[in-house]
Design an enzyme around this catalytic site. Structure first.
Site, PDB file in Angstrom:
ATOM      1  N   SER A 143      -7.373   2.444  -5.042  1.00 45.77           N
ATOM      2  CA  SER A 143      -7.390   1.962  -3.667  1.00 45.77           C
ATOM      3  C   SER A 143      -6.312   2.595  -2.795  1.00 45.77           C
ATOM      4  O   SER A 143      -6.560   2.891  -1.619  1.00 45.77           O
ATOM      5  CB  SER A 143      -7.238   0.438  -3.639  1.00 45.77           C
ATOM      6  N   HIS A 204      -2.564  -0.554  -0.447  1.00 45.93           N
ATOM      7  CA  HIS A 204      -3.437  -0.035   0.599  1.00 45.93           C
ATOM      8  C   HIS A 204      -2.618   0.454   1.798  1.00 45.93           C
ATOM      9  O   HIS A 204      -2.873   1.527   2.344  1.00 45.93           O
ATOM     10  CB  HIS A 204      -4.409  -1.122   1.061  1.00 45.93           C
TER      11      HIS A 204
END
Length: 259
Positions: A143, A204
């Site tokens: 991610s 993220h």
């Protein structure tokens, strides 16, 4: 939320996005080794502990048993990004990489894109460890690196139409900046609202920031940002009418500087 499906964005500098394909293949292969062994198997648990990024271990608040140490601690800043908890976790990350990775690779070139991807993964782990320095849970998943790819795509092609599945059921063609800005804003909101949740929103954020900065330096010379078109003005021929004919004839070119 939304699920990206397809973008109408042709490659301009490369023929095949082989780095993107290779990264997807490597992630799938690693998951097959761990996933087929079973999520609850001792083998899978040992791999996740040995290759996952554990902030408390990296920051010397804890120490892994020697039998679980598979790579040096610093290497887990990268190795964690090739591990996934389940096929949904893997599939969502690889779908984003499939849709957006090829055009970022095109804008950077193969080697620079690979460096970019790895640095975004490192930035994701760094941000996660910065926010949760004493966490004992292993961080896994691509991610962080994929978030960097999304940020770079947004800066390169915000106006390209992307087909997305809104709310999991409504297909819509939208300019890329609409779903991607929403997705990025959601990450910043969730890092405050759900910092200790199962999803590492900090990773993220780290990937997004790294991707937005690195694309400024790693894109090819002449590749514009924000879908701007760089046109080289064509030479202009000045014409003057020729004596007696009434037809224009090219005028003498202007002298070069220094002559």
């Amino acid at each position: 939320m939304f699920i990206p499906l397809h973008d109408a964005n042709d490659l301009k500098h490369i023929r095949l996005q082989w780095v993107t394909w290779s990264l997807i293949a490597l992630n799938v292969i690693v998951w097959l080794f761990t996933g087929l062994a079973g999520d609850d198997s001792e083998f899978t648990a040992n791999v996740i502990l040995g290759l996952g990024f554990i902030p408390s271990v990296v920051h010397d608040f804890a120490e892994l048993p020697a039998s679980l140490v598979l790579v040096p601690e610093d290497a887990t800043y990268v190795t964690y990004s090739f591990l996934h908890a389940n096929w949904i976790h893997l599939g969502s990350n690889m779908l984003f990489l499939w849709v957006f990775g090829d055009n970022v690779e095109d804008a950077m070139g193969h080697i620079r894109f690979l460096i970019f991807y790895v640095l975004c993964a490192v930035a994701g782990a760094f941000a996660h460890g910065l926010l949760l320095p004493e966490s004992d849970g292993p961080l896994i998943g691509a991610s962080g690196a994929v978030a960097g790819v999304v940020a770079a795509y947004l800066m390169l092609h915000p106006r390209v139409r992307v087909w997305v599945l809104v709310l999991g059921r409504i297909p819509l063609p939208l300019p890329a900046f609409i779903p991607l800005l929403f997705w990025i804003a959601l990450q910043f909101f969730m890092v405050v609202a759900d910092l200790d949740g199962e999803v590492s929103w900090g990773a993220h954020i780290g990937g997004i920031v790294a991707g937005a900065v690195l694309v400024l330096f790693l894109r090819r010379p002449g590749v514009p940002l924000f879908d701007r078109v760089i046109d080289t003005p064509k030479a202009v021929i000045h014409e003057t009418p020729s004596a007696g004919s009434g037809k224009p004839t090219p005028a003498a070119p202007p002298p070069r500087w220094g002559r």
